[in-house]
Design an enzyme around this catalytic site. Structure first.
Site, PDB file in Angstrom:
ATOM      1  N   ARG A  18       0.817  -1.224   0.000  1.00 31.20           N
ATOM      2  CA  ARG A  18       0.000   0.000   0.000  1.00 31.20           C
ATOM      3  C   ARG A  18       0.846   1.269   0.000  1.00 31.20           C
ATOM      4  NH1 ARG A  18      -4.097  -0.524   4.587  1.00 31.20           N
ATOM      5  NH2 ARG A  18      -2.867  -2.313   5.237  1.00 31.20           N
ATOM      6  N   GLN A  78      12.594 -14.326   5.950  1.00 34.19           N
ATOM      7  CA  GLN A  78      11.344 -15.088   6.007  1.00 34.19           C
ATOM      8  C   GLN A  78      10.864 -15.153   4.564  1.00 34.19           C
ATOM      9  OE1 GLN A  78       7.826 -13.155   7.419  1.00 34.19           O
ATOM     10  NE2 GLN A  78       6.859 -15.062   8.078  1.00 34.19           N
ATOM     11  N   ASN A 230       1.098   1.986   7.036  1.00 33.00           N
ATOM     12  CA  ASN A 230       0.797   1.142   5.887  1.00 33.00           C
ATOM     13  C   ASN A 230       0.763   1.891   4.565  1.00 33.00           C
ATOM     14  OD1 ASN A 230       0.350  -1.351   7.381  1.00 33.00           O
ATOM     15  ND2 ASN A 230      -1.374  -0.238   8.254  1.00 33.00           N
ATOM     16  N   ASN A 372      33.225  27.430  -9.330  1.00 30.75           N
ATOM     17  CA  ASN A 372      34.016  26.336  -8.748  1.00 30.75           C
ATOM     18  C   ASN A 372      34.083  25.110  -9.644  1.00 30.75           C
ATOM     19  OD1 ASN A 372      31.221  25.986  -8.275  1.00 30.75           O
ATOM     20  ND2 ASN A 372      31.662  24.452  -6.721  1.00 30.75           N
ATOM     21  N   SER A 391      30.884  43.962  -5.247  1.00 25.28           N
ATOM     22  CA  SER A 391      29.666  43.302  -5.727  1.00 25.28           C
ATOM     23  C   SER A 391      29.823  42.739  -7.131  1.00 25.28           C
ATOM     24  CB  SER A 391      28.518  44.311  -5.740  1.00 25.28           C
ATOM     25  OG  SER A 391      28.272  44.728  -4.417  1.00 25.28           O
ATOM     26  N   SER A 409      34.346  45.921  -7.887  1.00 27.08           N
ATOM     27  CA  SER A 409      33.029  45.389  -8.273  1.00 27.08           C
ATOM     28  C   SER A 409      33.011  44.978  -9.731  1.00 27.08           C
ATOM     29  CB  SER A 409      31.964  46.471  -8.099  1.00 27.08           C
ATOM     30  OG  SER A 409      31.893  46.830  -6.760  1.00 27.08           O
TER      31      SER A 409
END
Ligand code: UD1
Ligand code: CA
Length: 451
Positions: A18, A78, A230, A372, A391, A409
């Site tokens: 299920r 089992q 379940n 990178n 920046s 920048s």
């Protein structure tokens, strides 16, 4: 209790159809840890000794995964699913080694509590031969009913085998059970399959033991301890209960959650005192946060460390290997991967920093990006202490920005910058007097001519 030896038999051979999944049911996760892992952790907390895992469907995947959270657990297959009693017998080779206590739990019942497990074992040490974990519910449908006679438990009747009267009982079998080691094999061997499902029911040992004059009793556990999963809706319900508990625990440990119901933890999240976590924060596995940290709204962290006094977010993403050290600041729309941000360093806005060291008190301006990856390998960026990166800079790794250096920048930095140098990695600007106006006039005239 600790001097008694114990074997925990964990039943996990259910098909879990299920769940509608290629993943075996017990490997579905709650708070980033497999359900089976939650069970083995609770067993460890209860000092429940050696572990025998009974697997069927997806046996290999289950035992491989178990190595991570239950190293040393023995696996038993089992191969035919003939019932819970048959499943316990699959671990016979381990059981036969001789333990004082045999503790049976289900791999799909992840919220079983430490108290319940302790209660089961305490029952044995107080002289019972079989102890069953019961719980009360107003909706007992589907559960085995516990039939008591005074203090003694005399039978567990599966729903399908119940009389109408028995079906009205609301004290139910939560599944977990402790059995005295000296009796367990003879009890298991007496189980038959003469019932509505034609299965070997573990629950039958209650009647068998009672008939042999053994002592059987039930303990009462909380509802959550019996919550079997379940399908995915039940999985989500268990997740929700787990999260609610963890949020409460975290707050009681001295962490402020502004909107607790919107914060999601992993099974292994560690948060220090006086840390404040704003709304909508998600912790994936492997996160450690120190004291006095602020994790601002809408941040996502996984396999990351945030040290004392640091500030993260809003809208930050810390990916594996991010280390944000004391007092450092990672601001909005910043992604950090496998990088150390040293004490006092600042990455306030719109950056991607991967495979890098950002030295103490260095400052990365808005929009700074480490380049990178070249499509094949990852390369390292080393920004030394006190450097200032303007920046909108691209740091093309491998690259080193020396201590105290300035980067202008808008630079695309492809060569390392010496300490205290000023680097320009952009085209020089030129201003031409009056040319702006001339261009505008020409464009306006053209448009007028076209009509
Ligand atoms: C079982 C109990 C019931 C109890 C309920 C609690 C029996 C006969 N019934 O019923 O009294 O109220 O749990 O949730 O024990 N499993 C195997 N191999 C098998 C059969 C089951 O490993 O051959 C495992 C399942 O993976 C599962 C657990 O045993 O983890 C319980 O099996 P399930 O079929 O769900 O039992 P219930 O019918 O729910
Ligand atoms: Ca069940």
């Amino acid at each position: 209790m600790s001097e008694r030896t114990c074997l925990s038999v964990i039943l996990a051979a259910g098909e879990g159809t299920r769940m509608k999944s290629a993943t075996p049911k017990v490997l579905h996760k709650i708070a980033g840890l497999e359900m089976l892992g939650h069970v083995t952790r609770a067993l460890d907390a209860a000092g429940a000794g050696d572990k025998a895992l009974v697997v069927g469907h997806g046996a290999e995947a289950v035992s491989r995964a178990a190595e991570a959270f239950a190293p040393g657990a023995e696996t038993f297959i089992q191969s035919e699913r003939l019932g819970t009693g048959h499943a316990v017998s699959a671990a016979r080779a381990a059981i036969a080694r001789g333990y004082d206590d045999i503790l049976v739990t289900f791999g799909d019942t992840p919220l079983i509590s430490l108290e319940a497990l302790q209660g089961l074992r305490a029952g044995l040490s107080e002289g019972a031969d079989v102890v069953v974990m019961g719980f009360r519910t107003e909706r007992p449908t589907g559960y085995g009913r516990l039939i008591e006679n005074g203090k003694a438990l005399i039978a567990i009747r599966e729903e399908k085998d119940c009389t109408d009267e028995e079906r009205r009982i609301t004290f139910c079998n939560g599944g977990a059970m402790a059995i005295g080691g000296s009796r367990v094999l003879e009890l298991l061997d007496s189980i038959g399959n003469d019932n509505a499902k034609g299965e070997y029911y573990l629950t039958d040992i209650v009647e068998i033991a009672t008939a042999k004059g053994l002592k059987v009793r039930a303990i009462e556990a909380d509802y959550e301890s019996a919550l079997g999963i379940n399908n995915r809706a039940e999985l989500a319900a268990a997740e929700s209960i787990w999260q609610q508990r963890r949020r409460n625990a975290v707050m009681l440990d001295g962490v402020t959650l502004v909107a607790p119901e919107t914060v999601y933890f992993s099974h292994d999240t560690v948060i220090g005192r006086d840390t404040v976590i704003e709304p909508n924060v998600f912790f994936g596995p492997g996160v450690t946060v120190g004291e006095n940290v602020t994790i601002r709204a809408n941040s996502h962290l996984e396999e990351a460390r945030v040290d004392a006094g640091a500030s993260v977010g809003p809208f930050a993403r810390l990916r594996p290997g991010a280390e944000i050290m004391d007092g450092a600041k990672v601001g909005n729309f910043v992604e950090i991967k496998k990088a150390r941000v040293e004490p006092g360093a600042k990455i306030p806005h719109l950056s991607y920093v991967g495979d890098a060291r950002i030295g103490a008190n260095a400052n990365l301006g808005a929009g700074t990006i480490t380049c990178n990856y070249d499509g094949f390998s990852k390369h390292f960026t080393d920004v030394e202490p006190g450097a200032f990166v303007g920046s909108n800079t691209s740091l093309v790794a491998p690259i080193r920005i020396g201590a105290g250096a300035y980067v202008a920048s808008g630079s695309v930095v492809t060569e390392s910058v010496p300490a205290d140098a000023l680097a320009f990695g952009r085209a020089r600007q030129s201003n031409r007097e009056g040319l702006g106006k001339r261009l505008r006039d020409r464009l306006a005239a053209l448009k007028a001519k076209r009509g």
